[in-house]
Enzyme design. Structure first.
Site, PDB file in Angstrom:
ATOM      1  N   ARG A   1      -4.685   9.323  -1.933  1.00  0.00           N
ATOM      2  CA  ARG A   1      -4.949   9.234  -1.026  1.00  0.00           C
ATOM      3  C   ARG A   1      -5.987  10.380  -0.177  1.00  0.00           C
ATOM      4  O   ARG A   1      -6.860  10.717   0.661  1.00  0.00           O
ATOM      5  CB  ARG A   1      -3.967   9.263   0.127  1.00  0.00           C
ATOM      6  CG  ARG A   1      -3.047   7.829   0.343  1.00  0.00           C
ATOM      7  CD  ARG A   1      -3.387   6.888  -1.491  1.00  0.00           C
ATOM      8  NE  ARG A   1      -2.969   5.647  -1.149  1.00  0.00           N
ATOM      9  CZ  ARG A   1      -1.814   5.556  -1.038  1.00  0.00           C
ATOM     10  NH1 ARG A   1      -0.427   6.065  -1.716  1.00  0.00           N
ATOM     11  NH2 ARG A   1      -1.549   3.939  -1.364  1.00  0.00           N
TER      12      ARG A   1
ATOM     13  N   ASP B   1      -5.699   4.262  -6.512  1.00  0.00           N
ATOM     14  CA  ASP B   1      -5.420   3.735  -5.633  1.00  0.00           C
ATOM     15  C   ASP B   1      -6.281   3.486  -5.237  1.00  0.00           C
ATOM     16  O   ASP B   1      -7.222   3.476  -5.548  1.00  0.00           O
ATOM     17  CB  ASP B   1      -4.632   4.100  -4.470  1.00  0.00           C
ATOM     18  CG  ASP B   1      -3.198   3.457  -3.986  1.00  0.00           C
ATOM     19  OD1 ASP B   1      -3.233   2.611  -3.618  1.00  0.00           O
ATOM     20  OD2 ASP B   1      -1.974   4.376  -4.242  1.00  0.00           O
TER      21      ASP B   1
ATOM     22  N   HIS C   1      -3.065  -2.359  -4.867  1.00  0.00           N
ATOM     23  CA  HIS C   1      -3.703  -1.215  -5.035  1.00  0.00           C
ATOM     24  C   HIS C   1      -5.089  -0.561  -5.815  1.00  0.00           C
ATOM     25  O   HIS C   1      -5.399  -0.237  -6.845  1.00  0.00           O
ATOM     26  CB  HIS C   1      -2.277   0.093  -5.088  1.00  0.00           C
ATOM     27  CG  HIS C   1      -1.290   0.138  -4.137  1.00  0.00           C
ATOM     28  ND1 HIS C   1      -1.690   0.584  -3.241  1.00  0.00           N
ATOM     29  CD2 HIS C   1      -0.079  -0.304  -4.309  1.00  0.00           C
ATOM     30  CE1 HIS C   1      -0.182   0.086  -2.511  1.00  0.00           C
ATOM     31  NE2 HIS C   1       0.469  -0.198  -2.681  1.00  0.00           N
TER      32      HIS C   1
ATOM     33  N   ASP D   1       3.786  -1.933  -7.664  1.00  0.00           N
ATOM     34  CA  ASP D   1       4.066  -1.987  -6.648  1.00  0.00           C
ATOM     35  C   ASP D   1       3.077  -3.251  -5.388  1.00  0.00           C
ATOM     36  O   ASP D   1       1.348  -3.028  -6.291  1.00  0.00           O
ATOM     37  CB  ASP D   1       4.300  -0.508  -6.078  1.00  0.00           C
ATOM     38  CG  ASP D   1       3.497   0.307  -5.589  1.00  0.00           C
ATOM     39  OD1 ASP D   1       2.647   0.170  -6.838  1.00  0.00           O
ATOM     40  OD2 ASP D   1       3.111   0.194  -5.397  1.00  0.00           O
ATOM     41  N   GLU D   2       3.143  -3.201  -4.741  1.00  0.00           N
ATOM     42  CA  GLU D   2       2.541  -4.327  -3.136  1.00  0.00           C
ATOM     43  C   GLU D   2       1.622  -4.675  -3.333  1.00  0.00           C
ATOM     44  O   GLU D   2       0.783  -4.082  -3.362  1.00  0.00           O
ATOM     45  CB  GLU D   2       2.500  -2.681  -2.734  1.00  0.00           C
ATOM     46  CG  GLU D   2       4.028  -2.416  -2.084  1.00  0.00           C
ATOM     47  CD  GLU D   2       3.312  -0.600  -1.378  1.00  0.00           C
ATOM     48  OE1 GLU D   2       4.459  -0.532  -0.194  1.00  0.00           O
ATOM     49  OE2 GLU D   2       2.270   0.058  -1.594  1.00  0.00           O
TER      50      GLU D   2
ATOM     51  N   PHE E   1       9.160  12.865  -0.585  1.00  0.00           N
ATOM     52  CA  PHE E   1       9.769  14.079  -0.301  1.00  0.00           C
ATOM     53  C   PHE E   1       8.100  14.094   1.132  1.00  0.00           C
ATOM     54  O   PHE E   1       7.279  14.797   1.691  1.00  0.00           O
ATOM     55  CB  PHE E   1       9.032  15.105  -1.101  1.00  0.00           C
ATOM     56  CG  PHE E   1       9.906  15.014  -2.343  1.00  0.00           C
ATOM     57  CD1 PHE E   1      11.387  14.838  -1.705  1.00  0.00           C
ATOM     58  CD2 PHE E   1      10.113  16.534  -3.246  1.00  0.00           C
ATOM     59  CE1 PHE E   1      12.574  15.421  -2.046  1.00  0.00           C
ATOM     60  CE2 PHE E   1      11.079  16.454  -3.901  1.00  0.00           C
ATOM     61  CZ  PHE E   1      12.724  16.309  -3.438  1.00  0.00           C
TER      62      PHE E   1
HETATM   63  C1  TNX Z   1       5.049   2.605  -1.043  1.00  0.00           C
HETATM   64  S1  TNX Z   1       6.588   4.054  -3.236  1.00  0.00           S
HETATM   65  C2  TNX Z   1       3.376   3.156  -1.516  1.00  0.00           C
HETATM   66  C3  TNX Z   1       2.998   4.192  -1.468  1.00  0.00           C
HETATM   67  C4  TNX Z   1       3.154   4.424  -0.628  1.00  0.00           C
HETATM   68  C5  TNX Z   1       4.049   4.627  -0.061  1.00  0.00           C
HETATM   69  C6  TNX Z   1       4.147   5.720   1.353  1.00  0.00           C
HETATM   70  C7  TNX Z   1       5.147   2.824  -4.007  1.00  0.00           C
HETATM   71  C8  TNX Z   1       5.671   2.446  -5.117  1.00  0.00           C
HETATM   72  N1  TNX Z   1       4.862   2.448  -3.173  1.00  0.00           N
HETATM   73  O1  TNX Z   1       1.404   3.726  -1.992  1.00  0.00           O
HETATM   74  O2  TNX Z   1       1.717   5.451  -0.013  1.00  0.00           O
HETATM   75  O3  TNX Z   1       5.163   3.848   0.308  1.00  0.00           O
HETATM   76  O4  TNX Z   1       5.957   6.804   1.342  1.00  0.00           O
END
Ligand code: TNX
Length: 546
Positions: free
Chosen positions: A165, A194, A265, A328-329, A421
């Site tokens: 980022r 990412d 991502h 993730d996500e 954090f």
């Molecule tokens: C979730 S923690 C994400 C990140 C973001 C973050 C911001 C995680 C595995 N994925 O892509 O930057 O929240 O707090």
């Protein structure tokens, strides 16, 4: 017979010596710590001695360099087994029964002895010693007598940094590693790819850095603001730079775990090689934050060929046993409408797209296992069945960690509630953050072992990690403002005995720690006292960060 004056003089000398001695604050707090009467003076007569030739490679030069910074002097070294007078003895012992990273540090009026069965332990002994030395240039150096026997509570003590980022240069990453070493962390999780940027050179796929390391512009202000800065933002590490950073971390006994995000991502990779996405593009490296719908196409076999080739280069750069594969996500929208993904689901007899993700992760795990590596993934890798020897990073609370530990998988705890954090440290935060509120004490009070686990299941909790996602962290001043002192609080969670934790003592020692941070050039937040007195970095990036 010696006169009264002589004895009075000795008493006076003793007090004067102790007056000049420094405050003895060590963070994370050691297992056994007792200060003793008297002190030792490091002066021109002091000889640094190591009892093992291998220590001349890294440990002795490291200590010499640090002492040189404080004293301005180059102290003599010797390979004699043991000095009798005026020594700093560094001893590698054969005591195999004690904890591998444990050490002892004993300062008496005749010398300083650091001992451990490993170089890692000796390195931590040095870190403790440095924390009882003055922060400013000083010579001779007076060190209070002390007796310390110390070892960590958890084997995995990690900090993460997202360089996608916002990008951090090699010099900045090295300074971050120094900070981890100071707090006795042993793992640096480097988030290298990412949606917003691909940051690692892969020789077989040059477009990943030619295209994927840049985004055309960046969101200004909060998520959803719809304002952009109209300024290209680029950055990546060459393989030579990666090797340099890995070697630098190794010198500080820190393992770097690289993260290559998949299947989600992944937009920067898709922008570089559109055949990797289900719709074939065109794609753009993401200019805002959040989660993108376009992800690696799980139905396309060429995705796995690409990732195998990428991972082969990654493995050649990072000696770590673990490779983090994200997980993730990952929205399933594209897979739902992609004929080859649906074909794959049918062909393999899978139930749904969740199971397709699981198939994806298993595939990657097989590739990595065949090369002697193990995978770590965010807790979503549990969905649709967990890969057999995967380690789970539990970030959406602790539930994922509990489920994984019960199944017999290893776990690294990193719940948002205690370990993120990038969240605000104060209720009246003066800067822009991702949101959330994570004050210092909530970090300090964190207990990584969930009460719900049996003692056997609890052995799967390897430790914990603090995460620093950098959507709203564009420079080092902001990075350390967010990191400190929370990195110190988590260090005490991970290293110190439960019985030795004490938030009052920890906060009373913060001024000493803050002095040290200032001397080393790290910014920090004083939110725990009074936010207004915190040193704010200059505004930049059109106000993105403050
Ligand atoms: C979730 S923690 C994400 C990140 C973001 C973050 C911001 C995680 C595995 N994925 O892509 O930057 O929240 O707090």
């Amino acid at each position: 017979m010696k006169s009264k004056i002589y004895y009075l003089f000795l008493i006076l000398l003793f007090y004067v010596t102790n007056c000049f001695a420094q405050n003895t604050t060590i963070v994370p707090y050691p297992s056994t710590y007792s200060s003793k009467i008297g002190s030792f003076t490091i002066n021109k007569l002091t000889i640094i001695q190591a009892n093992d030739a291998a220590l001349q490679k890294n440990i002795v030069p490291y200590l010499l360099k640090k002492l040189q910074l404080i004293s301005g002097e180059n102290l003599p070294t010797s390979t004699n087994k043991k000095a009798t007078l005026h020594y700093i003895n560094i001893q590698k012992t054969n005591n195999k029964s004690s904890q591998k990273e444990g050490y002892s540090l004993v300062v008496t009026s005749t010398g300083i002895t650091l001992s451990s069965q490993t170089e890692n332990g000796l390195f931590y002994a040095i870190q403790s010693l440095l924390q009882i030395l003055p922060t400013k240039q000083n010579f001779p150096i007076i060190v209070n007598n002390v007796y310390i026997v110390d070892s960590p509570r958890f084997a995995y003590r990690g900090m993460h940094l997202d360089v996608c980022r916002h990008f951090f240069t090699v010099a900045e990453v090295k300074a971050y590693i120094d900070l981890l070493a100071l707090h006795k962390y042993n793992t640096f999780h480097w988030h290298l790819t990412d949606d917003q940027g691909w940051r690692i050179e892969i020789k077989k796929y040059p477009l990943l850095t030619q295209i994927g390391s840049c985004r055309a512009q960046t969101l200004v202000g909060s998520y959803g603001s719809n304002q952009y800065d109209n300024t290209p933002y680029c950055g990546y590490y060459t393989q030579a730079q990666i090797k340099e950073v890995v070697a630098y971390a190794k010198q500080q006994y820190i393992t770097i775990i690289p993260e290559i995000e998949m299947p989600g991502h992944a937009l920067a990779a898709l922008a570089s090689y559109p055949y990797l996405g289900c719709t074939k593009g065109p794609y753009k490296t993401l200019q805002t934050w959040g989660v993108a719908d376009d992800v690696f196409c799980a139905g396309n076999d060429s995705t796995y060929v690409f990732l195998k080739n990428v991972l082969e280069e990654v493995i050649s750069l990072f000696p770590s046993t673990y490779i983090h594969i994200g997980g993730d996500e990952c929205p399933k929208d594209r897979w739902k409408t992609c004929p080859i993904c649906q074909q794959k689901i049918k062909g393999l007899g899978l139930k749904n797209e969740q199971e397709l993700q699981s198939y994806f992760v298993h595939n990657i795990e097989k590739i990595l296992n065949s090369k002697g590596k193990k995978i770590i993934g965010w807790d979503e890798i549990l969905e649709g069945g967990l890969a057999p020897n995967a380690t789970v990073m539990s970030w959406r609370g602790t539930e994922g960690g509990i489920v994984a530990a019960r199944q017999g998988n290893d776990v690294i705890m990193t719940p948002g509630s205690n370990c993120y954090f990038d969240h605000s440290q104060s209720n009246t935060e003066d800067s822009l953050t991702i949101g959330g509120y994570l004050p210092l004490q909530t970090v300090y009070d964190y207990e990584p072992i969930p009460a719900a686990l049996t003692p056997t299941q609890a052995t799967h909790i390897l430790g914990a990690q603090g995460n620093i996602w950098t959507e709203y962290i564009a420079n080092s001043a902001k990075l350390y403002y967010m990191a400190l002192p929370r990195v110190a609080a988590l260090a005490e969670v991970l290293w110190s005995n439960k019985a030795n934790k004490n938030y009052d003592r920890f906060t009373q020692n913060l001024p000493t720690l803050f002095n040290r941070y200032s001397a080393l050039g790290y910014n920090y937040s004083k939110a725990v006292y009074d936010l207004k007195t915190t040193v704010l970095p200059n505004k930049n990036n059109n106000g993105v960060i403050w």
